[in-house]
Motif scaffolding. Sequence first.
Motif, PDB file in Angstrom:
ATOM      1  N   ARG A 111       1.589  -2.104 -18.452  1.00 37.71           N
ATOM      2  CA  ARG A 111       0.650  -1.902 -19.470  1.00 37.71           C
ATOM      3  C   ARG A 111       0.275  -3.034 -19.958  1.00 37.71           C
ATOM      4  O   ARG A 111      -0.977  -3.449 -20.220  1.00 37.71           O
ATOM      5  CB  ARG A 111       0.788  -0.951 -20.253  1.00 37.71           C
ATOM      6  CG  ARG A 111       0.957   0.760 -19.992  1.00 37.71           C
ATOM      7  CD  ARG A 111       1.134   1.762 -20.879  1.00 37.71           C
ATOM      8  NE  ARG A 111       1.127   3.092 -20.336  1.00 37.71           N
ATOM      9  CZ  ARG A 111       2.411   3.669 -20.047  1.00 37.71           C
ATOM     10  NH1 ARG A 111       3.383   3.125 -19.899  1.00 37.71           N
ATOM     11  NH2 ARG A 111       1.933   4.945 -19.292  1.00 37.71           N
ATOM     12  N   ALA A 114      -1.546  -5.626 -17.897  1.00 38.59           N
ATOM     13  CA  ALA A 114      -3.007  -5.242 -17.638  1.00 38.59           C
ATOM     14  C   ALA A 114      -3.720  -5.456 -19.089  1.00 38.59           C
ATOM     15  O   ALA A 114      -4.986  -6.052 -19.032  1.00 38.59           O
ATOM     16  CB  ALA A 114      -3.066  -3.774 -17.404  1.00 38.59           C
ATOM     17  N   GLU A 130     -12.044  -3.911 -15.064  1.00 39.63           N
ATOM     18  CA  GLU A 130     -11.192  -2.841 -14.827  1.00 39.63           C
ATOM     19  C   GLU A 130     -10.019  -3.206 -14.032  1.00 39.63           C
ATOM     20  O   GLU A 130     -10.179  -4.078 -13.041  1.00 39.63           O
ATOM     21  CB  GLU A 130     -12.071  -1.717 -13.811  1.00 39.63           C
ATOM     22  CG  GLU A 130     -11.218  -0.608 -13.223  1.00 39.63           C
ATOM     23  CD  GLU A 130     -11.901   0.525 -12.244  1.00 39.63           C
ATOM     24  OE1 GLU A 130     -12.088   1.583 -12.800  1.00 39.63           O
ATOM     25  OE2 GLU A 130     -12.505  -0.234 -11.001  1.00 39.63           O
ATOM     26  N   ILE A 132      -6.554  -2.081 -11.870  1.00 35.37           N
ATOM     27  CA  ILE A 132      -5.778  -0.759 -11.203  1.00 35.37           C
ATOM     28  C   ILE A 132      -4.664  -1.407 -10.715  1.00 35.37           C
ATOM     29  O   ILE A 132      -4.511  -2.139  -9.867  1.00 35.37           O
ATOM     30  CB  ILE A 132      -6.807   0.142 -10.204  1.00 35.37           C
ATOM     31  CG1 ILE A 132      -7.943   0.476 -10.757  1.00 35.37           C
ATOM     32  CG2 ILE A 132      -6.038   1.033  -9.491  1.00 35.37           C
ATOM     33  CD1 ILE A 132      -9.024   0.864  -9.653  1.00 35.37           C
ATOM     34  N   SER A 134      -1.015  -0.025  -9.031  1.00 39.87           N
ATOM     35  CA  SER A 134      -0.343   1.239  -8.188  1.00 39.87           C
ATOM     36  C   SER A 134       1.005   0.756  -7.748  1.00 39.87           C
ATOM     37  O   SER A 134       1.353  -0.398  -7.658  1.00 39.87           O
ATOM     38  CB  SER A 134      -1.127   1.531  -7.014  1.00 39.87           C
ATOM     39  OG  SER A 134      -1.405   0.555  -6.221  1.00 39.87           O
ATOM     40  N   THR A 144      -0.747   5.565  -9.920  1.00 37.66           N
ATOM     41  CA  THR A 144      -1.791   4.546 -10.009  1.00 37.66           C
ATOM     42  C   THR A 144      -2.387   4.816 -11.552  1.00 37.66           C
ATOM     43  O   THR A 144      -2.325   5.877 -12.229  1.00 37.66           O
ATOM     44  CB  THR A 144      -3.095   4.730  -9.284  1.00 37.66           C
ATOM     45  OG1 THR A 144      -2.715   4.609  -8.048  1.00 37.66           O
ATOM     46  CG2 THR A 144      -3.945   3.721  -9.548  1.00 37.66           C
ATOM     47  N   GLU A 145      -2.410   3.462 -12.174  1.00 37.92           N
ATOM     48  CA  GLU A 145      -2.964   3.436 -13.576  1.00 37.92           C
ATOM     49  C   GLU A 145      -4.123   2.578 -13.622  1.00 37.92           C
ATOM     50  O   GLU A 145      -4.166   1.638 -13.096  1.00 37.92           O
ATOM     51  CB  GLU A 145      -1.793   2.797 -14.475  1.00 37.92           C
ATOM     52  CG  GLU A 145      -0.624   3.754 -14.925  1.00 37.92           C
ATOM     53  CD  GLU A 145      -0.734   4.728 -15.979  1.00 37.92           C
ATOM     54  OE1 GLU A 145      -1.981   4.754 -16.587  1.00 37.92           O
ATOM     55  OE2 GLU A 145      -0.090   5.825 -16.074  1.00 37.92           O
ATOM     56  N   ARG A 146      -5.135   3.065 -14.352  1.00 38.05           N
ATOM     57  CA  ARG A 146      -6.557   2.543 -14.546  1.00 38.05           C
ATOM     58  C   ARG A 146      -6.740   1.923 -15.906  1.00 38.05           C
ATOM     59  O   ARG A 146      -6.377   2.919 -16.713  1.00 38.05           O
ATOM     60  CB  ARG A 146      -7.519   3.468 -13.879  1.00 38.05           C
ATOM     61  CG  ARG A 146      -8.778   2.847 -13.813  1.00 38.05           C
ATOM     62  CD  ARG A 146      -9.924   3.749 -13.662  1.00 38.05           C
ATOM     63  NE  ARG A 146      -9.499   4.498 -12.590  1.00 38.05           N
ATOM     64  CZ  ARG A 146     -10.003   4.306 -11.266  1.00 38.05           C
ATOM     65  NH1 ARG A 146     -10.542   3.420 -11.002  1.00 38.05           N
ATOM     66  NH2 ARG A 146      -9.563   4.983 -10.404  1.00 38.05           N
ATOM     67  N   THR A 148      -9.557  -0.004 -18.383  1.00 43.80           N
ATOM     68  CA  THR A 148     -10.962  -0.370 -18.437  1.00 43.80           C
ATOM     69  C   THR A 148     -11.456  -0.915 -19.843  1.00 43.80           C
ATOM     70  O   THR A 148     -10.959  -0.555 -20.738  1.00 43.80           O
ATOM     71  CB  THR A 148     -11.878   0.601 -17.857  1.00 43.80           C
ATOM     72  OG1 THR A 148     -11.918   1.668 -18.939  1.00 43.80           O
ATOM     73  CG2 THR A 148     -11.645   1.000 -16.467  1.00 43.80           C
ATOM     74  N   LYS A 154     -20.110   1.089 -10.480  1.00 45.40           N
ATOM     75  CA  LYS A 154     -19.374   1.402  -9.413  1.00 45.40           C
ATOM     76  C   LYS A 154     -20.362   1.398  -8.077  1.00 45.40           C
ATOM     77  O   LYS A 154     -19.656   1.059  -7.056  1.00 45.40           O
ATOM     78  CB  LYS A 154     -18.732   2.813  -9.440  1.00 45.40           C
ATOM     79  CG  LYS A 154     -18.075   3.092 -10.598  1.00 45.40           C
ATOM     80  CD  LYS A 154     -16.517   2.457 -10.463  1.00 45.40           C
ATOM     81  CE  LYS A 154     -15.614   2.814 -11.583  1.00 45.40           C
ATOM     82  NZ  LYS A 154     -14.278   2.384 -11.617  1.00 45.40           N
ATOM     83  N   GLU A 165     -14.771  -8.444  -7.322  1.00 46.23           N
ATOM     84  CA  GLU A 165     -13.495  -7.316  -6.983  1.00 46.23           C
ATOM     85  C   GLU A 165     -12.437  -8.273  -6.159  1.00 46.23           C
ATOM     86  O   GLU A 165     -12.885  -8.818  -5.103  1.00 46.23           O
ATOM     87  CB  GLU A 165     -14.108  -6.197  -6.470  1.00 46.23           C
ATOM     88  CG  GLU A 165     -13.074  -5.333  -5.904  1.00 46.23           C
ATOM     89  CD  GLU A 165     -13.608  -4.065  -5.508  1.00 46.23           C
ATOM     90  OE1 GLU A 165     -12.881  -3.514  -4.466  1.00 46.23           O
ATOM     91  OE2 GLU A 165     -14.629  -3.584  -5.594  1.00 46.23           O
ATOM     92  N   LYS A 180      -5.538  -4.364  -8.535  1.00 47.46           N
ATOM     93  CA  LYS A 180      -6.941  -4.614  -8.080  1.00 47.46           C
ATOM     94  C   LYS A 180      -7.577  -4.794  -9.500  1.00 47.46           C
ATOM     95  O   LYS A 180      -7.562  -4.099 -10.252  1.00 47.46           O
ATOM     96  CB  LYS A 180      -7.469  -3.208  -7.514  1.00 47.46           C
ATOM     97  CG  LYS A 180      -9.029  -3.213  -6.987  1.00 47.46           C
ATOM     98  CD  LYS A 180      -9.435  -1.823  -6.428  1.00 47.46           C
ATOM     99  CE  LYS A 180     -10.908  -1.781  -5.972  1.00 47.46           C
ATOM    100  NZ  LYS A 180     -11.431  -0.803  -5.387  1.00 47.46           N
TER     101      LYS A 180
END
Length: 205
Positions: A111, A114, A130, A132, A134, A144-146, A148, A154, A165, A180
């Motif tokens: 966390r 990110a 964003e 991601i 995993s 998986t944690e996202r 943003t 998208k 990306e 990602k």
Amino acid sequence: MSSLARKYVNQGLQYMMLNEYLQRQLARANYVHAQFFKTPIGTKVIVYAGIPGLVIGRRGANIKALSDVLEKEYGLENPQIDVVEVPNQDLNAKIMAYRVARALVRGVRFRRAAMIALNRIMAAGARGAEIIISGKLTSERHRTERFTRGYVPKSGEPGEELVDEAVVHVLLKLGMYGVKVRIMKPARMPDMILVRSQVPQGGEA
């Protein structure tokens, strides 16, 4: 399949294998991508990386070794390698994915890794980002944690043309992790409407 079509297919496969090799070998240099051009004297290779010095090496030693591998193992004719430093690195998805992955290797909580990356991306002027992550994040189960910030389209034209990306994988003690990153560039949206106040005739704006 015609001989010409077969030639282009084989060339595409060769460049794909070269890109995978360069990504493995130059990960520490924040390798982003490479371009290949045929020239009258051989093949020109332009390598884009975040840390050019690690690609070049002391007195060009790494470049010489890399040229030998590309020529002998991948069949490139007389490769001439140029290295270009990637500008605006905080807005480059591949480089930011590398940074998050390295933070995980150092033991930084996912966390925190990110959020630090998101703060840097947004401070650089991105419209949104964003991240991601995993893997076995908090237990033996894969999840998986996202994370943003801002706006990241998208789909559609903005999602294809304005979003950078990248995906990076890193092997930790608990297994393989994936990072990602998607970054919405600081560009004007195609559907953005600017409203101007009406200027009286003979007046000034």
